[in-house]
Motif scaffolding. Sequence first.
Motif, PDB file in Angstrom:
ATOM      1  N   GLY A  69      15.049  -3.397  -0.944  1.00  0.00           N
ATOM      2  CA  GLY A  69      13.971  -2.633  -0.316  1.00  0.00           C
ATOM      3  C   GLY A  69      13.069  -3.526   0.513  1.00  0.00           C
ATOM      4  O   GLY A  69      13.522  -4.396   1.251  1.00  0.00           O
ATOM      5  N   THR A  70      11.768  -3.317   0.349  1.00  0.00           N
ATOM      6  CA  THR A  70      10.799  -4.086   1.148  1.00  0.00           C
ATOM      7  C   THR A  70      10.411  -5.393   0.466  1.00  0.00           C
ATOM      8  O   THR A  70       9.708  -6.215   1.060  1.00  0.00           O
ATOM      9  CB  THR A  70       9.522  -3.245   1.373  1.00  0.00           C
ATOM     10  N   PHE A  94      14.288   8.237  -1.796  1.00  0.00           N
ATOM     11  CA  PHE A  94      13.412   7.067  -1.829  1.00  0.00           C
ATOM     12  C   PHE A  94      12.261   7.370  -0.870  1.00  0.00           C
ATOM     13  O   PHE A  94      12.475   7.490   0.342  1.00  0.00           O
ATOM     14  CB  PHE A  94      14.161   5.816  -1.344  1.00  0.00           C
ATOM     15  N   TRP A  95      11.052   7.537  -1.421  1.00  0.00           N
ATOM     16  CA  TRP A  95       9.892   7.761  -0.570  1.00  0.00           C
ATOM     17  C   TRP A  95       9.240   6.412  -0.288  1.00  0.00           C
ATOM     18  O   TRP A  95       8.900   5.669  -1.227  1.00  0.00           O
ATOM     19  CB  TRP A  95       8.890   8.678  -1.265  1.00  0.00           C
ATOM     20  N   HIS A  96       9.058   6.082   0.973  1.00  0.00           N
ATOM     21  CA  HIS A  96       8.394   4.840   1.356  1.00  0.00           C
ATOM     22  C   HIS A  96       6.906   5.136   1.577  1.00  0.00           C
ATOM     23  O   HIS A  96       6.557   6.038   2.357  1.00  0.00           O
ATOM     24  CB  HIS A  96       9.021   4.263   2.633  1.00  0.00           C
ATOM     25  N   ALA A 156       8.746   1.455  -2.067  1.00  0.00           N
ATOM     26  CA  ALA A 156       9.647   2.616  -2.107  1.00  0.00           C
ATOM     27  C   ALA A 156       9.784   3.061  -3.559  1.00  0.00           C
ATOM     28  O   ALA A 156       9.877   2.236  -4.468  1.00  0.00           O
ATOM     29  CB  ALA A 156      11.018   2.244  -1.545  1.00  0.00           C
ATOM     30  N   GLU A 165       4.428  -1.927   2.133  1.00  0.00           N
ATOM     31  CA  GLU A 165       5.181  -0.684   1.958  1.00  0.00           C
ATOM     32  C   GLU A 165       6.053  -0.802   0.703  1.00  0.00           C
ATOM     33  O   GLU A 165       6.786  -1.777   0.542  1.00  0.00           O
ATOM     34  CB  GLU A 165       6.063  -0.412   3.178  1.00  0.00           C
TER      35      GLU A 165
END
Length: 881
Positions: free
Chosen positions: A268-269, A199-201, A216, A214
């Motif tokens: 997530g965010t 998971f790239w944020h 993900a 942000e």
Amino acid sequence: MKEIAKTYDPKQVEEKLYKNWMEKDYFHAVVDHDKKPFTIVIPPPNITGQLHMGHALDNTMQDILIRMKRMQGYCALWLPGTDHASIATEAKIVEKMAEEGITKEDLGREGFLERAWEWKEQYGGRIVEQLKKLGSSCDWKRERFTMDEGLSKAVLEVFVRLYEKGLIYRGERIINWCPACKTSISDAEVEYEEKDGSFWHIRYPIADSNEFVEIATTRPETMLGDTAVAVHPEDDRYKHLIGKKVLLPLMDREIPVVADTYVERDFGTGVVKITPAHDPNDFEVGLRHNLEIINIMNEDATINENGGKYAGMNRFDARKQVVEDLKALGLLGNIKPHKHNVGACYRCETTIEPRVSWQWFVKMKPLAEPAIEVVRNGTVKFVPERFSKIYYNWMENIQDWCISRQLWWGHRIPAYYCSDCGEMMVSRTVPKECTKCRSTNVKQDEDVLDTWFSSALWPFSTLGWPDETEDLKYFYPTSVLVTGYDIIFFWVARMIFSGLEQMGREPFKYVLIHGLVRDSLGRKMSKSLGNGIDPLDVIDKYGTDALRYALTIGTSPGNDMRFSEEKLEASRNFANKIWNAFRFVMMNFDEDVDFDKVDESEFTAADKWILSRIDSVAKEVTENLEKFELGIGLQKIYEFIWEEFCDCYIELVKPRLYDREAKGRLEALYVLNKVLADAMKLLHPFMPFITEEIYSHLITDDESIMISPWPKYSGNVLYPAEERQMGFIMDAVRGIRNIRAEMNVPMSRKAKAIFVTQDSQIIDLIQDERSTFGRLAGLSEITSQKSKDGIAQDAVAVVVNGAEIYLPLEELIDMEKEIERLEKEKAHLEMELDRVNKKLSNEGFIAKAPAQVVDSEREKLNKYSDMYEKIKERLDSLKKH
């Protein structure tokens, strides 16, 4: 009497018999209204196909059912054919052309199709010839091909009908795209596998602000096509951002912040990037918010001109570069390991790419509802029933089916476009002019239909639909479909809804599901493991009957089965056992034997018992086969032939056969002939060749076992008293033989047996059948008593219903020699265990040796350990005496 070979050689028999069956037209079914129809349509193998163990299992099961029903008097049709297999076949032809330095485009569509038909003529029949080697009793006169004229007509008719009903439409939708096959594929053709990912944020700056949000993602490269970010409308953290813009990193493009309930606040965010062109959920969000759709990928999954400086990179290289560039800009947040399901093309295993594209679709909800109902109400039954859950799960959550494929080999979509006014026409025939502007500048859609579109029509298209043929009226709906659990949604579900929609009836009454054929260790057969077994090699070495036996014995519907060399050896031993018994019987037949002179009053208890048993076995096996318990049915025939007929009855009739003047000799020959004939009939569906060869020598009124009547059985036990008495004898003999086997005592070493029982009928039976016990169990002396008085403590006991049998130990073995033998065996096993343990404790061996070699050594360790414990236990027991 015809001359009989000393040993059974499949190679001398199988080809000769199959040729005879074909010449006599035994496989051909003719509509006969005096008979009930029984129909199976073969799951059509691909013309690219080579017979593998899955085919062998599937077709053996079908042949077992069709042969039994044919013998039962049904008009039994097994309809064969092959599938054009768009993607697989086109890939093979393109690969072959590449070796010559030619591409599809070099030849053009017509030139390529000529080449494809040539390839089909050259290789397409290979799988059919291999199915014949398997003994398949298909009606080859009715063989069909999914692109033959009749089936192509059916495909065209179904497409037009569904289009006219509004159930087929063309639209721009997210589809599964295979970058290697360069075509769309349906949801059912995507295989998911859990893989390690990340998971790239990523931080997206808010326009005209110091804030950022942000997100993900597992696919950072797709951000190049983002056209929004989304938040939940009731998420207090982000309410103030709704309607504002964010700056899309790397692309220098402003995109809106939209509010959508698709976003999960707690995941997530709570902010999600929206890429309508490359994610099915994002596509739906895009439609709701009228977002731009930006496709950033070419057909081969390289980045296109919409991807800015990343254009020309393949998707995975672009992913790495995007991450590096985000890092350099300070916009890359945490990178978290993440396991997730990754979809791959089921044909070539390339990771699929969700992609927006104009495609043709079938509207599934209206078709799925009646298809669910016919399974719920029992009109169509899954065997085992548990597989209906997979069916319901698929059908209740079904999405519209993408049916267009960007290929040339297949049924071309019957849609036509006017190049002048853009009008689209769907027609059964090629339109001469545009229906709107009358222009003759009309071109056909370039795409072909999904292979499964034509396969879905197989149960009725193969019988002549859309024409109302006699075959269609008589043989449809078919009786049973035999298939693997892996294509329940690919094929089974689509046949059910197609049959209901076009015929108004279900395509079959039962769906018999089988599992996978695994290796002896339970592993899936694969090229990477090197554990695949070629059924043609098995046939060449052991014969077809042995292969069919090994594929059926011990199997049950829906479960995977283990295939092993031991099963093949067991099958060959079984064939030899039957052949030797048959030769023995025939060697004792007189040239002028006349069964009209048989006197049933001369039947002995053994005669009545074996006649009663074959009657009961016929009943049980028939019931097993009717319930699709093929493995259990075969096991019962095996046990009857080996244990009761060969090891027991034949031994008991030998005195009457050897004495040509013996009373009841003719009756013994009659019973041998009758029981062997019926046993061969019951075994015939499983092992067709050896049974036909044997049956042709027996005294019957039939020209072939294939068209002989299935054994009829009485409603009651024929001879209950004799069956009960011999049942006791068989249990006792089996128990004594097991003791002999465990103690390595040969039958030639005679032993004394003491029966302890209070039952006067059993005492009388023991008295009357001394010779039977003596002959079958290798006993020198038989006594009976009502208590255990006087029986040595070390006597070995066998417990049967109604009695205990004691065998004095000294009668069975020479104690000193047996202890000496067991000590040697123990020492040998200690050496073997030491060798295997050293190997398995060697880390270098475990790391470098192929997996199957390591597994084989572990299997040896278990086997030797078990043998060692048993020998140790036996030695301890003997040394106490």
